[in-house]
Design an enzyme around this catalytic site. Structure first.
Site, PDB file in Angstrom:
ATOM      1  N   LYS A 115      39.254 -35.848  10.672  1.00  0.00           N
ATOM      2  CA  LYS A 115      38.753 -36.708   9.592  1.00  0.00           C
ATOM      3  C   LYS A 115      39.664 -36.627   8.366  1.00  0.00           C
ATOM      4  O   LYS A 115      40.018 -37.653   7.780  1.00  0.00           O
ATOM      5  CB  LYS A 115      37.316 -36.288   9.246  1.00  0.00           C
ATOM      6  N   GLY A 133      32.926 -38.055   0.609  1.00  0.00           N
ATOM      7  CA  GLY A 133      33.451 -37.396  -0.587  1.00  0.00           C
ATOM      8  C   GLY A 133      34.967 -37.469  -0.641  1.00  0.00           C
ATOM      9  O   GLY A 133      35.558 -37.641  -1.714  1.00  0.00           O
ATOM     10  N   SER A 143      39.444 -26.251  -3.289  1.00  0.00           N
ATOM     11  CA  SER A 143      38.959 -27.520  -2.752  1.00  0.00           C
ATOM     12  C   SER A 143      40.130 -28.472  -2.538  1.00  0.00           C
ATOM     13  O   SER A 143      40.841 -28.816  -3.483  1.00  0.00           O
ATOM     14  CB  SER A 143      37.952 -28.160  -3.722  1.00  0.00           C
ATOM     15  N   ASP A 160      33.559 -26.391   6.550  1.00  0.00           N
ATOM     16  CA  ASP A 160      32.704 -27.367   7.239  1.00  0.00           C
ATOM     17  C   ASP A 160      32.074 -26.796   8.509  1.00  0.00           C
ATOM     18  O   ASP A 160      31.234 -27.440   9.132  1.00  0.00           O
ATOM     19  CB  ASP A 160      33.518 -28.621   7.594  1.00  0.00           C
ATOM     20  N   LYS A 206      27.768 -30.182  -0.437  1.00  0.00           N
ATOM     21  CA  LYS A 206      28.333 -31.005   0.646  1.00  0.00           C
ATOM     22  C   LYS A 206      27.412 -32.219   0.865  1.00  0.00           C
ATOM     23  O   LYS A 206      26.639 -32.574  -0.006  1.00  0.00           O
ATOM     24  CB  LYS A 206      28.503 -30.161   1.908  1.00  0.00           C
ATOM     25  N   ARG A 266      23.772 -27.548   2.376  1.00  0.00           N
ATOM     26  CA  ARG A 266      23.810 -27.016   3.747  1.00  0.00           C
ATOM     27  C   ARG A 266      23.256 -25.593   3.843  1.00  0.00           C
ATOM     28  O   ARG A 266      22.873 -25.169   4.925  1.00  0.00           O
ATOM     29  CB  ARG A 266      25.250 -27.079   4.301  1.00  0.00           C
TER      30      ARG A 266
HETATM   31  C1  S3P Z   1      38.040 -32.285   2.852  1.00  0.00           C
HETATM   32  C2  S3P Z   1      37.888 -31.156   2.085  1.00  0.00           C
HETATM   33  C3  S3P Z   1      36.682 -30.312   2.106  1.00  0.00           C
HETATM   34  C4  S3P Z   1      35.792 -30.612   3.295  1.00  0.00           C
HETATM   35  C5  S3P Z   1      35.647 -32.096   3.564  1.00  0.00           C
HETATM   36  C6  S3P Z   1      37.003 -32.729   3.792  1.00  0.00           C
HETATM   37  C7  S3P Z   1      39.287 -33.045   2.732  1.00  0.00           C
HETATM   38  O1  S3P Z   1      35.964 -30.553   0.926  1.00  0.00           O
HETATM   39  O2  S3P Z   1      34.525 -30.031   3.121  1.00  0.00           O
HETATM   40  O3  S3P Z   1      34.838 -32.318   4.701  1.00  0.00           O
HETATM   41  O4  S3P Z   1      39.578 -33.883   3.621  1.00  0.00           O
HETATM   42  O5  S3P Z   1      40.022 -32.826   1.769  1.00  0.00           O
HETATM   43  P1  S3P Z   1      36.296 -29.744  -0.439  1.00  0.00           P
HETATM   44  O6  S3P Z   1      37.682 -30.039  -0.801  1.00  0.00           O
HETATM   45  O7  S3P Z   1      35.338 -30.270  -1.449  1.00  0.00           O
HETATM   46  O8  S3P Z   1      36.049 -28.307  -0.097  1.00  0.00           O
END
Ligand code: S3P
Length: 451
Positions: free
Chosen positions: A37, A110, A184, A334, A361, A365
């Site tokens: 993803k 997000g 993050s 995740d 999230k 969770r």
């Molecule tokens: C992601 C970063 C993570 C993860 C999300 C995908 C990304 O979030 O939980 O499913 O693709 O950059 P955070 O950066 O908020 O930890």
């Protein structure tokens, strides 16, 4: 008792009923999981802002990347059908996203909203309105609005600029060195993307390393990116020139994690999950399961368009409880919900701390996994920053709810493999966000068809 997997439509939602024999089901064979993803989002976004054509194979056809594609199409980017074996994106070139005629909708994603904000905020003389679904509109956006504002961005939102819907008046930004309070990748990537159009050096430092797909892909597209692993810092020098590339998206380790745990907890299982991305910033789940004495081996390790990939073989084994904390957590952020399911079948008490990020999230969770697993007869205690999970209590089927969170829905479905009686998962359609074929694959691995 006969095994049964049934999806019933209770529009606009679906209920998934799962029932397995008391001695469980052995999962055997080979399986491929959908595309990663995180890499799918990034390939669409970088493809959109690069010069020339980007070709993407293995793109995740989940709802989240579809949201990303729709947002960039609304800003003038032409893409082939996402169903094509090779998806092509005709990049408009950096700084050339068009002002959209309507509100951009990031859906449940997000990553779409936060990464895109870095690009929107740095496009001078354009106005953007962005929103998402109910879950996304309740998730904190101040974590990216704050650093972007330090760069001179103009963004407004509900609750004192914390929540979407957001309004963005694009500006020419100034570079910053931002020390993020959380590890993050969404925060890091948002700032790096804003730095692409910003003259000078934009640096992000994190408390520990989050996933580095943006850095890898930005470099492949031609950006000037410097990584300092000792200080967990990344610098981009702008203005950048990006050129369209070929991206082959590996299988998502976050999706593979469901089968890793399914294989580990069901006696007689022997499963190979093919073509899984094993970027070291994402393999915390492999380290955690290894510490629990799961029998997982890597086969056929290779590198595909800048990302490490392997086939993962899992066989059932007796699991031991484990303590998980610190830098490991961002590397498996995740996968904590499905790891909690594994811990139910481990000997001893598993303690997970430093995972407060889970509360923001797609749902909370920590609270939801504790309440839903307890509903099944587990003994799980909730803490501000994690969970305590007592192994060996045994599960009994009950009515549970995904809280519209894809990873909760799938984690509960895997727990059903070892639950007595029948389990009903409400709002199970959430799985389609990252794994549209999850239920069909589960049925296939169990030798069933979905009723
Ligand atoms: C992601 C970063 C993570 C993860 C999300 C995908 C990304 O979030 O939980 O499913 O693709 O950059 P955070 O950066 O908020 O930890």
């Amino acid at each position: 008792m006969t095994a049964r997997i049934e999806l019933t439509d209770a529009a606009p939602h679906q209920t998934l009923t799962l029932e397995f024999p008391a001695d469980g089901v052995a999962l055997r064979g080979r399986v491929r999981v959908p595309g990663d993803k995180s890499i799918s989002h990034r390939s669409l976004m970088l493809g959109a802002i690069a010069k020339g054509e980007t070709r993407i194979q293995g793109l995740l056809l989940g709802e989240d990347p579809r949201s990303t594609a729709a947002c960039f199409q609304a800003m003038g980017v032409t893409m082939s059908s996402l169903e094509d074996e090779w998806v092509t994106v005709q990049g408009v070139g950096l700084g050339n996203l068009r002002e959209p005629a309507d509100v951009l909708n990031a859906g449940n994603s997000g990553t779409t909203l936060r990464l895109m904000l870095g690009l929107l905020a740095s496009h001078p003389a354009r106005y953007f309105a962005v929103t998402g679904d109910g879950s996304l509109r309740s998730r904190p956006m101040d974590r990216v609005i704050k650093p972007l504002s330090l760069m001179g961005a103009e963004i407004w939102g509900r609750q004192n600029n914390r929540l979407a819907p957001l309004a963005v008046q694009g500006q020419s930004l100034k570079p910053i060195h931002y020390h993020s309070p959380v590890a993050s990748a969404q925060i890091k990537s948002c700032i790096l993307l804003a730095g692409l159009l910003t003259e000078g050096e934009t640096t992000v430092t994190e408390p520990s390393l989050s996933r580095d797909h943006s850095e890898r892909m930005l470099r492949a597209f031609g950006a000037d990116i410097v990584v300092d692993p000792d200080t967990c810092s990344v610098t981009v020098r702008g203005p950048a020139t990006l050129t369209g590339q070929t991206v082959v998206v590996p299988g998502d380790i976050s999706s593979a994690a469901f089968w890793l745990v399914a294989g580990a907890i069901t006696p007689g299982s022997d499963l190979v999950i093919e073509n899984v991305g094993i970027n070291p910033t994402r393999t915390g789940i492999l380290d955690a399961l290894a510490a629990m004495e799961a029998d997982i081996t890597l086969e056929n390790s290779r590198e595909v368009t800048g990302e490490p990939v392997a086939d993962l073989r899992v066989r059932h084994s007796r699991l031991k409880a484990v303590r998980l904390s610190g830098d490991l957590i961002p590397r498996m952020i995740d996968e904590v919900p499905i790891l909690a399911v594994a811990a139910l079948f481990a000997e001893g008490t598993t303690v997970i701390t430093d995972a407060e990020e889970l509360r923001v999230k797609e749902c909370d969770r920590i609270a939801v996994m504790a309440s839903q697993l307890n509903q099944l007869g587990a003994r799980v205690e909730e803490h501000p920053d994690g969970l305590t999970i007592h192994g060996g209590t045994g599960l009994t089927g009950a009515i549970v709810d995904s809280y519209t969170d894809h990873r909760v829905a799938m984690s509960l479905a895997i727990a059903a493999l070892r639950a007595k009686g029948s389990m009903q998962i409400q709002r199970a359609e959430a799985a389609a966000v990252s794994y549209p074929s999850f239920t069909a694959t589960l049925a296939e691995l169990c030798g069933l068809s979905v009723g």
